[in-house]
Design a protein around this motif. Sequence first.
Motif, PDB file in Angstrom:
ATOM      1  N   PHE A  73      52.783  27.994 113.261  1.00  0.00           N
ATOM      2  CA  PHE A  73      52.870  28.055 114.716  1.00  0.00           C
ATOM      3  C   PHE A  73      51.906  29.094 115.280  1.00  0.00           C
ATOM      4  N   ILE A  74      51.688  30.185 114.562  1.00  0.00           N
ATOM      5  CA  ILE A  74      50.721  31.188 115.008  1.00  0.00           C
ATOM      6  C   ILE A  74      49.334  30.559 115.075  1.00  0.00           C
ATOM      7  N   GLU A  75      48.943  29.848 114.015  1.00  0.00           N
ATOM      8  CA  GLU A  75      47.644  29.169 114.003  1.00  0.00           C
ATOM      9  C   GLU A  75      47.550  28.151 115.136  1.00  0.00           C
ATOM     10  N   GLY A  76      48.589  27.335 115.264  1.00  0.00           N
ATOM     11  CA  GLY A  76      48.560  26.275 116.270  1.00  0.00           C
ATOM     12  C   GLY A  76      48.543  26.806 117.686  1.00  0.00           C
ATOM     13  N   THR A  77      49.313  27.872 117.931  1.00  0.00           N
ATOM     14  CA  THR A  77      49.349  28.444 119.278  1.00  0.00           C
ATOM     15  C   THR A  77      48.001  29.046 119.641  1.00  0.00           C
ATOM     16  N   ALA A  78      47.388  29.752 118.708  1.00  0.00           N
ATOM     17  CA  ALA A  78      46.058  30.334 118.965  1.00  0.00           C
ATOM     18  C   ALA A  78      45.044  29.238 119.267  1.00  0.00           C
ATOM     19  N   ALA A  79      45.060  28.170 118.459  1.00  0.00           N
ATOM     20  CA  ALA A  79      44.117  27.070 118.676  1.00  0.00           C
ATOM     21  C   ALA A  79      44.404  26.348 119.974  1.00  0.00           C
ATOM     22  N   GLY A  80      45.687  26.123 120.272  1.00  0.00           N
ATOM     23  CA  GLY A  80      46.050  25.432 121.508  1.00  0.00           C
ATOM     24  C   GLY A  80      45.680  26.220 122.741  1.00  0.00           C
ATOM     25  N   LEU A  81      45.905  27.533 122.685  1.00  0.00           N
ATOM     26  CA  LEU A  81      45.550  28.378 123.821  1.00  0.00           C
ATOM     27  C   LEU A  81      44.042  28.369 124.047  1.00  0.00           C
ATOM     28  N   ALA A  82      43.288  28.445 122.953  1.00  0.00           N
ATOM     29  CA  ALA A  82      41.822  28.415 123.074  1.00  0.00           C
ATOM     30  C   ALA A  82      41.345  27.091 123.661  1.00  0.00           C
ATOM     31  N   GLU A  83      41.951  25.980 123.232  1.00  0.00           N
ATOM     32  CA  GLU A  83      41.525  24.670 123.733  1.00  0.00           C
ATOM     33  C   GLU A  83      41.834  24.500 125.213  1.00  0.00           C
ATOM     34  N   VAL A  84      43.013  24.924 125.630  1.00  0.00           N
ATOM     35  CA  VAL A  84      43.360  24.807 127.045  1.00  0.00           C
ATOM     36  C   VAL A  84      42.415  25.645 127.889  1.00  0.00           C
ATOM     37  N   ARG A  85      42.115  26.850 127.432  1.00  0.00           N
ATOM     38  CA  ARG A  85      41.195  27.701 128.199  1.00  0.00           C
ATOM     39  C   ARG A  85      39.785  27.086 128.229  1.00  0.00           C
ATOM     40  N   ASP A  86      39.368  26.475 127.118  1.00  0.00           N
ATOM     41  CA  ASP A  86      38.049  25.817 127.100  1.00  0.00           C
ATOM     42  C   ASP A  86      38.012  24.653 128.086  1.00  0.00           C
ATOM     43  N   ARG A  87      39.099  23.887 128.139  1.00  0.00           N
ATOM     44  CA  ARG A  87      39.149  22.758 129.070  1.00  0.00           C
ATOM     45  C   ARG A  87      39.097  23.247 130.514  1.00  0.00           C
ATOM     46  N   VAL A 121      50.532  25.362 127.312  1.00  0.00           N
ATOM     47  CA  VAL A 121      50.522  25.187 125.865  1.00  0.00           C
ATOM     48  C   VAL A 121      51.963  24.995 125.418  1.00  0.00           C
ATOM     49  N   ILE A 122      52.279  23.807 124.902  1.00  0.00           N
ATOM     50  CA  ILE A 122      53.639  23.501 124.460  1.00  0.00           C
ATOM     51  C   ILE A 122      53.727  23.725 122.953  1.00  0.00           C
ATOM     52  N   VAL A 123      54.604  24.615 122.547  1.00  0.00           N
ATOM     53  CA  VAL A 123      54.788  24.940 121.131  1.00  0.00           C
ATOM     54  C   VAL A 123      56.180  24.468 120.719  1.00  0.00           C
ATOM     55  N   PRO A 124      56.301  23.438 119.863  1.00  0.00           N
ATOM     56  CA  PRO A 124      57.609  22.910 119.468  1.00  0.00           C
ATOM     57  C   PRO A 124      58.287  23.810 118.434  1.00  0.00           C
ATOM     58  N   LEU A 125      58.628  25.020 118.852  1.00  0.00           N
ATOM     59  CA  LEU A 125      59.077  26.074 117.952  1.00  0.00           C
ATOM     60  C   LEU A 125      60.373  25.732 117.228  1.00  0.00           C
ATOM     61  N   GLY A 126      61.159  24.836 117.799  1.00  0.00           N
ATOM     62  CA  GLY A 126      62.443  24.519 117.193  1.00  0.00           C
ATOM     63  C   GLY A 126      62.404  23.427 116.145  1.00  0.00           C
ATOM     64  N   PHE A 127      61.215  22.900 115.829  1.00  0.00           N
ATOM     65  CA  PHE A 127      61.137  21.702 115.011  1.00  0.00           C
ATOM     66  C   PHE A 127      60.243  21.892 113.789  1.00  0.00           C
ATOM     67  N   VAL A 128      60.661  21.275 112.690  1.00  0.00           N
ATOM     68  CA  VAL A 128      59.906  21.343 111.447  1.00  0.00           C
ATOM     69  C   VAL A 128      58.793  20.307 111.423  1.00  0.00           C
ATOM     70  N   SER A 129      59.048  19.118 111.990  1.00  0.00           N
ATOM     71  CA  SER A 129      58.062  18.045 111.934  1.00  0.00           C
ATOM     72  C   SER A 129      58.012  17.287 113.252  1.00  0.00           C
ATOM     73  N   ASP A 130      57.012  16.410 113.375  1.00  0.00           N
ATOM     74  CA  ASP A 130      56.791  15.660 114.611  1.00  0.00           C
ATOM     75  C   ASP A 130      57.705  14.440 114.684  1.00  0.00           C
ATOM     76  N   HIS A 131      59.018  14.675 114.738  1.00  0.00           N
ATOM     77  CA  HIS A 131      59.914  13.518 114.803  1.00  0.00           C
ATOM     78  C   HIS A 131      60.095  13.057 116.246  1.00  0.00           C
ATOM     79  N   MET A 132      61.090  12.196 116.502  1.00  0.00           N
ATOM     80  CA  MET A 132      61.147  11.507 117.779  1.00  0.00           C
ATOM     81  C   MET A 132      61.293  12.443 118.972  1.00  0.00           C
ATOM     82  N   GLU A 133      62.050  13.529 118.810  1.00  0.00           N
ATOM     83  CA  GLU A 133      62.197  14.463 119.933  1.00  0.00           C
ATOM     84  C   GLU A 133      60.869  15.136 120.285  1.00  0.00           C
ATOM     85  N   VAL A 134      59.946  15.163 119.340  1.00  0.00           N
ATOM     86  CA  VAL A 134      58.634  15.750 119.608  1.00  0.00           C
ATOM     87  C   VAL A 134      57.700  14.688 120.198  1.00  0.00           C
TER      88      VAL A 134
END
Length: 416
Positions: free
Chosen positions: A183-197, A302-315
């Motif tokens: 999640f640390i990796e993903g949040t950093a990458a997601g934040l960078a992408e949103v700012r780039d956009r 930036v949406i971080v699905p912190l409560g979930f282990v995998s990309d299942h239906m709720e994600v």
Amino acid sequence: MSPLDPQADVAELTAVNPVTEAGRMAPKEYDAVLLASFGGPEGQEDVIPFLRNVTRGRGIPDERLEEVSHHYRANGGISPINAQNRALKAAMETELAARGIELPVYWGNRNWDPYIPQTLQAMYDAGHRKVLMLTTSAYSCYSSCRQYREDIGMALTETGLDGKLEVDKVRQYFDHPGFVEPFIEGTAAGLAEVRDRLASAGTPEAPVHILFATHSIPTRDADAAGRSEGEPREFEQDSAYVAQHLATGAEVIRRVEAETGVGAPWSLVYQSRSGAPHVPWLEPDINDAIEELAGQGVKGIVIVPLGFVSDHMEVVWDLDTEALETCANLGLTAIRVPTPGTHRKFVTGVVDLICERTAANNIADRPHLTRLGPWYDVCRPGCCANFRGEKPTIAGADTTVGTGHDPYPAAGQAAL
């Protein structure tokens, strides 16, 4: 706030359970691993039978179930969770083999094939007697922990394996590095992408907000999460479930800022509410939060699905479809961060969690990234109480009623 002290009140348990300091169980010679999960339909014809399983005992007619099946129907009647569990099982097997650890991995579900009772029977028939269970739920509440312990307790009773097959459970791993670092990796990458956009759109200084999303639960269950009979504790917002998410989210933000020098305001939001409208659940809902942030001038999410282990239906439905659509309708730049899934660090962390408990290949250190951890191996009496009625339970110190067993049975035996 006074965070849960993992050293507190261990003496009472050590007298009757093989528990060492800080709520640990002594290492054992386990001979198999059980990956336990929720389960999901794998075709259109499976949707209603699956939903019947999920809502068993509530008397909900098929007509109502059909009304709430739209997210499965829209995905061909297939939940991604089963394929993801197959992938995680295979990744665990590969990592175990790479370390020379001879522990077969079985997979059992709460609500769909392969079901937990049949999986336990298959394990016993294959000669296994000491099983260590890992669930795909990282946090503490009834549905994330105790219900799995009940599933095993009931399955052992129903199959006649109680006293023949021993099943223990890995600790809740909400702040284990293997779960948090993806999640640390993903949040950093997601934040960078949103700012780039936003920069590409000519608004490089536009406000961005990070939303840590998790499954909402009834407030009564949230209040009971992590609490035990006769052991008053204080948690942030009076709930271990909430406190664990807040602490983990704060660690993610701290690490992102430390490693990238970039941060953003953040908050914890909830999704996937179900049940009767008059029953209070944790709030705010993610879509309501997005609308409020847009009204405050926020331009990036930036949406971080912190409560979930995998990309299942709720994600893939509640976040990728509904929440991102809400962002699009409001003109917000948004991205959803990946879940751990089969990320290398997560798989390595899962096997590390297993090795914490095994006599061979033992890892004595129990890493944790928040003050709330490491969480207990053995749940305290009444922890994450079931308000729907008592059921057989494993991996806890719940008082036994009318069985003639020790009032604090050894973890791995069913208790009433």
